[in-house]
Design an enzyme around this catalytic site. Structure first.
Site, PDB file in Angstrom:
ATOM      1  N   CYS A 104       0.868  -1.177   0.000  1.00 18.97           N
ATOM      2  CA  CYS A 104       0.000   0.000   0.000  1.00 18.97           C
ATOM      3  C   CYS A 104       0.909   1.233   0.000  1.00 18.97           C
ATOM      4  O   CYS A 104       1.717   1.412   0.908  1.00 18.97           O
ATOM      5  CB  CYS A 104      -0.866  -0.045   1.260  1.00 18.97           C
ATOM      6  SG  CYS A 104      -1.928   1.390   1.448  1.00 18.97           S
ATOM      7  N   CYS A 111      -2.496  15.430   2.613  1.00 18.07           N
ATOM      8  CA  CYS A 111      -3.566  15.441   1.605  1.00 18.07           C
ATOM      9  C   CYS A 111      -4.410  16.687   1.821  1.00 18.07           C
ATOM     10  O   CYS A 111      -4.668  17.090   2.963  1.00 18.07           O
ATOM     11  CB  CYS A 111      -4.440  14.196   1.737  1.00 18.07           C
ATOM     12  SG  CYS A 111      -5.755  14.124   0.503  1.00 18.07           S
ATOM     13  N   GLY A 175      -2.451  10.485   0.781  1.00 19.12           N
ATOM     14  CA  GLY A 175      -2.616  11.370  -0.365  1.00 19.12           C
ATOM     15  C   GLY A 175      -3.616  10.898  -1.398  1.00 19.12           C
ATOM     16  O   GLY A 175      -4.104   9.774  -1.354  1.00 19.12           O
ATOM     17  N   HIS A 232     -18.473   6.069   0.176  1.00 22.66           N
ATOM     18  CA  HIS A 232     -18.747   6.251   1.610  1.00 22.66           C
ATOM     19  C   HIS A 232     -20.129   6.810   1.973  1.00 22.66           C
ATOM     20  O   HIS A 232     -20.431   6.986   3.151  1.00 22.66           O
ATOM     21  CB  HIS A 232     -17.679   7.115   2.301  1.00 22.66           C
ATOM     22  CG  HIS A 232     -16.266   6.657   2.059  1.00 22.66           C
ATOM     23  ND1 HIS A 232     -15.936   5.339   1.819  1.00 22.66           N
ATOM     24  CD2 HIS A 232     -15.088   7.332   2.041  1.00 22.66           C
ATOM     25  CE1 HIS A 232     -14.625   5.253   1.654  1.00 22.66           C
ATOM     26  NE2 HIS A 232     -14.086   6.431   1.777  1.00 22.66           N
ATOM     27  N   CYS A 349      -4.942   4.528   7.284  1.00 24.36           N
ATOM     28  CA  CYS A 349      -4.497   5.661   6.483  1.00 24.36           C
ATOM     29  C   CYS A 349      -3.878   6.812   7.305  1.00 24.36           C
ATOM     30  O   CYS A 349      -4.556   7.441   8.098  1.00 24.36           O
ATOM     31  CB  CYS A 349      -5.714   6.160   5.706  1.00 24.36           C
ATOM     32  SG  CYS A 349      -5.397   7.467   4.564  1.00 24.36           S
TER      33      CYS A 349
HETATM   34  N1  SAH Z   1      -7.082   9.541  -1.361  1.00 25.95           N
HETATM   35  C1  SAH Z   1      -7.504   8.296  -1.872  1.00 25.95           C
HETATM   36  C2  SAH Z   1      -6.585   7.149  -1.531  1.00 25.95           C
HETATM   37  C3  SAH Z   1      -6.001   7.117  -0.137  1.00 25.95           C
HETATM   38  S1  SAH Z   1      -7.123   6.768   1.149  1.00 25.95           S
HETATM   39  C4  SAH Z   1      -8.943   8.022  -1.431  1.00 25.95           C
HETATM   40  O1  SAH Z   1      -9.452   8.737  -0.580  1.00 25.95           O
HETATM   41  O2  SAH Z   1      -9.537   7.089  -1.974  1.00 25.95           O
HETATM   42  C5  SAH Z   1      -7.505   5.050   0.867  1.00 25.95           C
HETATM   43  C6  SAH Z   1      -8.819   4.597   1.464  1.00 25.95           C
HETATM   44  O3  SAH Z   1      -8.757   4.629   2.893  1.00 25.95           O
HETATM   45  C7  SAH Z   1     -10.000   5.487   1.066  1.00 25.95           C
HETATM   46  O4  SAH Z   1     -11.102   4.711   0.662  1.00 25.95           O
HETATM   47  C8  SAH Z   1     -10.268   6.220   2.344  1.00 25.95           C
HETATM   48  O5  SAH Z   1     -11.575   6.715   2.400  1.00 25.95           O
HETATM   49  C9  SAH Z   1      -9.964   5.164   3.374  1.00 25.95           C
HETATM   50  N2  SAH Z   1      -9.796   5.673   4.752  1.00 25.95           N
HETATM   51  C10 SAH Z   1      -9.330   6.851   5.155  1.00 25.95           C
HETATM   52  N3  SAH Z   1      -9.370   6.970   6.504  1.00 25.95           N
HETATM   53  C11 SAH Z   1      -9.872   5.807   6.966  1.00 25.95           C
HETATM   54  C12 SAH Z   1     -10.170   5.316   8.263  1.00 25.95           C
HETATM   55  N4  SAH Z   1      -9.956   6.033   9.352  1.00 25.95           N
HETATM   56  N5  SAH Z   1     -10.704   4.068   8.352  1.00 25.95           N
HETATM   57  C13 SAH Z   1     -10.917   3.327   7.236  1.00 25.95           C
HETATM   58  N6  SAH Z   1     -10.647   3.737   5.999  1.00 25.95           N
HETATM   59  C14 SAH Z   1     -10.142   4.968   5.851  1.00 25.95           C
HETATM   60 FE1  SF4 Z   2      -7.117  12.440   1.313  1.00 24.07          FE
HETATM   61 FE2  SF4 Z   2      -8.036   9.982   0.734  1.00 24.07          FE
HETATM   62 FE3  SF4 Z   2      -7.607  10.758   3.292  1.00 24.07          FE
HETATM   63 FE4  SF4 Z   2      -9.638  11.812   1.923  1.00 24.07          FE
HETATM   64  S1  SF4 Z   2      -9.373   9.665   2.508  1.00 24.07           S
HETATM   65  S2  SF4 Z   2      -8.198  12.963   3.205  1.00 24.07           S
HETATM   66  S3  SF4 Z   2      -8.744  11.957  -0.104  1.00 24.07           S
HETATM   67  S4  SF4 Z   2      -6.079  10.499   1.711  1.00 24.07           S
END
Ligand code: SAH
Ligand code: SF4
Length: 358
Positions: A104, A111, A175, A232, A349
């Site tokens: 990953c 971001c 990001g 989401h 993330c």
């Molecule tokens: N920016 C892109 C890719 C990085 S985040 C995006 O948002 O898709 C990758 C995935 O992790 C996304 O689906 C995001 O919504 C999810 N994610 C972010 N924070 C999270 C959390 N606290 N718990 C579970 N998934 C999360």
């Molecule tokens: Fe950025 Fe993806 Fe996190 Fe949303 S979920 S803040 S787009 S990294």
């Protein structure tokens, strides 16, 4: 350097452009970390390359392994001090799928999109990563994965033809990949290139928050990669409450471009759905999702929310998750609940970086 920059560089040294292919292959395919290990080029060229350029690797600031040893997470420090995270996840053969190792990777330090449940989003934007910085994360984890394969072969746990290294890549680290579009595409090309890391396009997944113009552009790239869209929520009010990007690209526009994407590429699209207790996980939310996605060639990945440092969201109960999936089934929408990995090492993330800063 891009491949053509490397060709020009060699040309300026008075070398044949053909050498570019050899060097490229040595670095990306074979994982050579020094020009002196490149036995297929002359001693003179090896010395002059090492005087003029270098093969820079990532500097590890923290490296953690989960208790069950299935997941490793590295926090890297870039040349300018920025911190990024990379995760290696090992999956055993499970009857449906072969064993695999997935990396990953991050595409930005921080971001700008500010999703409220995401630790990276809460840190704000620092800068885009170069394509080199994106690929180096995979090179690092591949070295580890390959060394494990060799150890298993030595112990007769693997047959000789079974060196796998890294089998899958997900752009789901820190990001937004499509906000760093050109570097993401360049990195995908190196990862996929037979002279590069040679990872099949169908084993590469890019996840996006839902940037409509970039999804359209991606649909024209003729790449066979997987696209995952972070949905989401199935209505604008719920989605805007956690994802500010929804005000710029509301659900109607997003779903429209997703349909175009499926039409143009012939590929099924993945929708990610983080379950946030009492926010987007009711039966009614499931119906709305079913109605929205009905008829689209897609797959829904349900993701239990990872606790973030400033987390205000709770996890959905497993009975509620099952019910949610049942409702989707009624609309013929396949879904899976994502297997969680590395919770004990903050592999959600952006979580490791935020722990350092606190
Ligand atoms: N920016 C892109 C890719 C990085 S985040 C995006 O948002 O898709 C990758 C995935 O992790 C996304 O689906 C995001 O919504 C999810 N994610 C972010 N924070 C999270 C959390 N606290 N718990 C579970 N998934 C999360
Ligand atoms: Fe950025 Fe993806 Fe996190 Fe949303 S979920 S803040 S787009 S990294």
């Amino acid at each position: 350097m891009s491949f053509s920059d490397l060709e020009t560089f060699l040309d300026n040294l008075g070398e044949s452009k053909f050498r570019a292919k050899q060097i490229w292959r040595s670095v990306y395919h074979e994982g050579k970390e020094s020009f002196f290990d490149m036995t297929n080029i002359s001693n003179n060229l090896r010395s002059s390359l090492s005087e003029k350029i270098s093969i820079d690797l990532l500097r590890t600031k923290i490296f953690l392994s989960s208790k069950d040893l299935s997941t490793d997470k590295a926090l890297f420090e870039l040349e300018d001090g920025e911190l990024i995270e990379t995760v290696l996840m090992r999956y055993k053969e499970d009857g449906h799928r072969n064993s695999r190792k997935t990396v990953c990777i991050s595409t930005q330090a921080g971001c700008a999109l500010g999703c409220t449940f995401c630790a990276t989003g809460q840190q704000g934007f620092r800068r885009n990563l170069t394509f080199g910085e994106i690929v180096k994360q995979v090179l690092y984890m591949r070295k580890l994965a390959l060394s494990e394969d060799m150890d298993e072969i030595a112990k007769n746990l693997r047959s000789k033809g079974e060196i796998q290294g890294v089998t899958n890549i997900v752009f789901m680290g820190m990001g937004e990949p499509l906000a760093n579009y050109d570097n993401t595409i360049s990195a995908i090309k190196i990862l996929n290139d037979p002279l590069g890391l040679n990872i099949g396009a169908r084993h590469i997944t890019v996840s996006t928050v839902g940037l409509v113009p970039q999804i359209l552009k991606l649909s024209e790239e003729k790449l066979q990669i997987n696209l995952a869209v972070s949905l989401h929520a199935a209505d604008n009010e719920t989605r805007s409450a956690t994802m500010p990007v929804n005000k710029r690209y509301p659900i109607e526009d997003l779903i429209n471009v997703c349909k175009k994407y499926v039409y143009k590429t012939g590929r099924r699209i993945f929708f990610e759905y983080v379950l946030l207790s009492e926010h987007n996980d009711s039966e009614e939310h499931a119906y709305k999702l079913g109605k929205l996605l009905y008829g689209i060639k897609c797959h829904v990945n349900l993701i239990p929310v990872n606790p973030t440092t400033q987390g205000i969201y709770n996890r959905t109960k497993s009975t509620t998750v099952l019910n949610f999936q049942e409702q989707l089934k009624r609309f013929n929408i396949p879904s899976t609940l994502r297997i969680e990995k590395g919770i004990d090492i903050n592999a959600g993330c952006g979580q490791l970086r935020s722990r350092i800063e606190l």
